[in-house]
Design a protein around this motif. Structure first.
Motif, PDB file in Angstrom:
ATOM      1  N   SER A 156       0.829  -1.210   0.000  1.00 39.69           N
ATOM      2  CA  SER A 156       0.000   0.000   0.000  1.00 39.69           C
ATOM      3  C   SER A 156       0.861   1.258   0.000  1.00 39.69           C
ATOM      4  N   ILE A 157       1.904   1.265   0.786  1.00 40.91           N
ATOM      5  CA  ILE A 157       2.791   2.429   0.887  1.00 40.91           C
ATOM      6  C   ILE A 157       3.553   2.645  -0.415  1.00 40.91           C
ATOM      7  N   LEU A 158       4.082   1.571  -0.983  1.00 40.54           N
ATOM      8  CA  LEU A 158       4.915   1.692  -2.182  1.00 40.54           C
ATOM      9  C   LEU A 158       4.114   1.701  -3.479  1.00 40.54           C
ATOM     10  N   GLY A 159       2.824   1.426  -3.383  1.00 39.98           N
ATOM     11  CA  GLY A 159       1.985   1.436  -4.582  1.00 39.98           C
ATOM     12  C   GLY A 159       2.241   0.264  -5.503  1.00 39.98           C
ATOM     13  N   ILE A 160       2.522  -0.898  -4.911  1.00 41.91           N
ATOM     14  CA  ILE A 160       2.775  -2.112  -5.684  1.00 41.91           C
ATOM     15  C   ILE A 160       1.914  -3.241  -5.113  1.00 41.91           C
ATOM     16  N   SER A 161       1.919  -4.378  -5.778  1.00 42.03           N
ATOM     17  CA  SER A 161       1.147  -5.507  -5.258  1.00 42.03           C
ATOM     18  C   SER A 161       1.896  -6.167  -4.102  1.00 42.03           C
ATOM     19  N   GLN A 162       1.167  -6.946  -3.328  1.00 41.03           N
ATOM     20  CA  GLN A 162       1.759  -7.651  -2.194  1.00 41.03           C
ATOM     21  C   GLN A 162       2.818  -8.641  -2.675  1.00 41.03           C
ATOM     22  N   GLN A 163       2.541  -9.329  -3.762  1.00 38.36           N
ATOM     23  CA  GLN A 163       3.505 -10.291  -4.303  1.00 38.36           C
ATOM     24  C   GLN A 163       4.771  -9.591  -4.790  1.00 38.36           C
ATOM     25  N   THR A 164       4.598  -8.427  -5.403  1.00 40.66           N
ATOM     26  CA  THR A 164       5.761  -7.665  -5.870  1.00 40.66           C
ATOM     27  C   THR A 164       6.603  -7.209  -4.681  1.00 40.66           C
ATOM     28  N   ALA A 165       5.948  -6.766  -3.634  1.00 45.09           N
ATOM     29  CA  ALA A 165       6.671  -6.339  -2.425  1.00 45.09           C
ATOM     30  C   ALA A 165       7.485  -7.499  -1.855  1.00 45.09           C
ATOM     31  N   ARG A 166       6.864  -8.665  -1.771  1.00 42.57           N
ATOM     32  CA  ARG A 166       7.541  -9.845  -1.240  1.00 42.57           C
ATOM     33  C   ARG A 166       8.744 -10.227  -2.123  1.00 42.57           C
ATOM     34  N   LYS A 167       8.554 -10.218  -3.429  1.00 48.16           N
ATOM     35  CA  LYS A 167       9.625 -10.602  -4.361  1.00 48.16           C
ATOM     36  C   LYS A 167      10.782  -9.598  -4.303  1.00 48.16           C
ATOM     37  N   ARG A 168      10.437  -8.300  -4.276  1.00 48.10           N
ATOM     38  CA  ARG A 168      11.488  -7.277  -4.197  1.00 48.10           C
ATOM     39  C   ARG A 168      12.278  -7.406  -2.901  1.00 48.10           C
ATOM     40  N   PHE A 169      11.583  -7.714  -1.816  1.00 44.36           N
ATOM     41  CA  PHE A 169      12.266  -7.894  -0.533  1.00 44.36           C
ATOM     42  C   PHE A 169      13.244  -9.061  -0.617  1.00 44.36           C
ATOM     43  N   GLU A 170      12.826 -10.162  -1.223  1.00 44.99           N
ATOM     44  CA  GLU A 170      13.714 -11.319  -1.378  1.00 44.99           C
ATOM     45  C   GLU A 170      14.938 -10.955  -2.205  1.00 44.99           C
ATOM     46  N   ARG A 171      14.736 -10.184  -3.261  1.00 44.67           N
ATOM     47  CA  ARG A 171      15.865  -9.761  -4.110  1.00 44.67           C
ATOM     48  C   ARG A 171      16.833  -8.861  -3.348  1.00 44.67           C
ATOM     49  N   VAL A 172      16.276  -7.954  -2.552  1.00 48.17           N
ATOM     50  CA  VAL A 172      17.121  -7.052  -1.764  1.00 48.17           C
ATOM     51  C   VAL A 172      17.899  -7.846  -0.718  1.00 48.17           C
ATOM     52  N   LYS A 173      17.263  -8.831  -0.106  1.00 53.47           N
ATOM     53  CA  LYS A 173      17.976  -9.686   0.857  1.00 53.47           C
ATOM     54  C   LYS A 173      19.156 -10.375   0.185  1.00 53.47           C
ATOM     55  N   GLU A 174      18.936 -10.884  -1.019  1.00 57.60           N
ATOM     56  CA  GLU A 174      20.031 -11.539  -1.760  1.00 57.60           C
ATOM     57  C   GLU A 174      21.143 -10.538  -2.064  1.00 57.60           C
ATOM     58  N   LYS A 175      20.766  -9.326  -2.447  1.00 54.58           N
ATOM     59  CA  LYS A 175      21.760  -8.291  -2.737  1.00 54.58           C
ATOM     60  C   LYS A 175      22.573  -7.962  -1.491  1.00 54.58           C
ATOM     61  N   ILE A 176      21.905  -7.880  -0.351  1.00 50.87           N
ATOM     62  CA  ILE A 176      22.591  -7.595   0.912  1.00 50.87           C
ATOM     63  C   ILE A 176      23.551  -8.730   1.262  1.00 50.87           C
ATOM     64  N   GLN A 177      23.117  -9.963   1.051  1.00 54.80           N
ATOM     65  CA  GLN A 177      23.991 -11.104   1.323  1.00 54.80           C
ATOM     66  C   GLN A 177      25.248 -11.048   0.451  1.00 54.80           C
ATOM     67  N   LYS A 178      25.097 -10.655  -0.804  1.00 54.33           N
ATOM     68  CA  LYS A 178      26.259 -10.531  -1.691  1.00 54.33           C
ATOM     69  C   LYS A 178      27.188  -9.410  -1.231  1.00 54.33           C
ATOM     70  N   VAL A 179      26.624  -8.289  -0.785  1.00 56.23           N
ATOM     71  CA  VAL A 179      27.438  -7.191  -0.277  1.00 56.23           C
ATOM     72  C   VAL A 179      28.229  -7.632   0.933  1.00 56.23           C
ATOM     73  N   ILE A 180      27.581  -8.375   1.828  1.00 56.57           N
ATOM     74  CA  ILE A 180      28.255  -8.870   3.031  1.00 56.57           C
ATOM     75  C   ILE A 180      29.360  -9.855   2.648  1.00 56.57           C
ATOM     76  N   GLU A 181      29.059 -10.764   1.731  1.00 51.62           N
ATOM     77  CA  GLU A 181      30.066 -11.740   1.291  1.00 51.62           C
ATOM     78  C   GLU A 181      31.269 -11.039   0.666  1.00 51.62           C
ATOM     79  N   ARG A 182      31.012 -10.021  -0.174  1.00 49.35           N
ATOM     80  CA  ARG A 182      32.108  -9.282  -0.803  1.00 49.35           C
ATOM     81  C   ARG A 182      32.937  -8.546   0.227  1.00 49.35           C
ATOM     82  N   SER A 183      32.278  -7.931   1.206  1.00 45.39           N
ATOM     83  CA  SER A 183      33.037  -7.201   2.226  1.00 45.39           C
ATOM     84  C   SER A 183      33.839  -8.145   3.099  1.00 45.39           C
ATOM     85  N   ASN A 184      33.321  -9.363   3.339  1.00 43.85           N
ATOM     86  CA  ASN A 184      34.070 -10.348   4.124  1.00 43.85           C
ATOM     87  C   ASN A 184      35.282 -10.875   3.371  1.00 43.85           C
TER      88      ASN A 184
END
Length: 173
Positions: free
Chosen positions: A141-169
């Motif tokens: 509702s806040i971002l103006g997207i569907s619930q499924q899109t919000a969930r999928k984008r969150f999963e993608r961002v989590k993966e991106k964060i994991q890659k950033v952490i792995e690279r920094s390590n």
């Protein structure tokens, strides 16, 4: 020094509503804006502008969820502010003239490093889901997207964060 002061009339019945809204959401909206904008001064300005827009809104009588409504105003305002500035990369967390930012609640350099690697829309999603503990329905509702899109984008961002952490390590070893 130039000061821009905006005056607007408030009905007596709205005074209580405005005070309740400010008391309940001011700090939350400020932190949300800060986490998107990554600058304390911009976040303070944005918070004021968000509440001013909310108070002036002609549709405030039709609002059923003031929480999502305010976050949506803040989200759109912060993204517009970033577009106007054409900011692509964000300033590091620790700068000599921004040391007061440490007192906000976030003195974790690693967290700031990770957040600086995310796009504003990604940061907004992470802040809403993790820091603000919003469910996917409210995030959508806040971002103006569907619930499924919000969930999928969150999963993608989590993966991106994991890659950033792995690279920094691997860089730190």
């Amino acid at each position: 020094m130039y000061t821009n002061i905006t005056y607007f009339k408030v009905a007596e019945s709205d005074e209580v509503w405005i005070e309740e809204l400010l008391n309940k959401y001011h700090r939350k909206i400020f932190l949300y804006c800060y986490n998107i904008l990554r600058n304390i001064h911009d976040a303070e300005d944005a918070t004021q502008e968000v509440f001013l827009r909310a108070f002036k809104s002609s549709s405030k009588d039709k609002i059923t969820n003031s929480n999502a409504w305010l976050y949506k105003i803040a989200y759109n305002h912060c993204l517009n502010k970033l577009r106007r500035k054409s900011i692509v990369t964000f300033l590091p967390f620790y700068e000599s003239d921004k040391m007061a930012v440490v007192n906000i609640e976030n003195d974790d350099f690693e967290l700031d490093f990770i957040m600086s690697k995310l796009k504003p829309k990604e940061r907004a999603l992470i802040v809403l889901r993790i820091i603000e503990d919003k469910d996917y329905t409210e995030i959508a509702s806040i971002l103006g997207i569907s619930q499924q899109t919000a969930r999928k984008r969150f999963e993608r961002v989590k993966e991106k964060i994991q890659k950033v952490i792995e690279r920094s390590n691997t860089d730190g070893e």
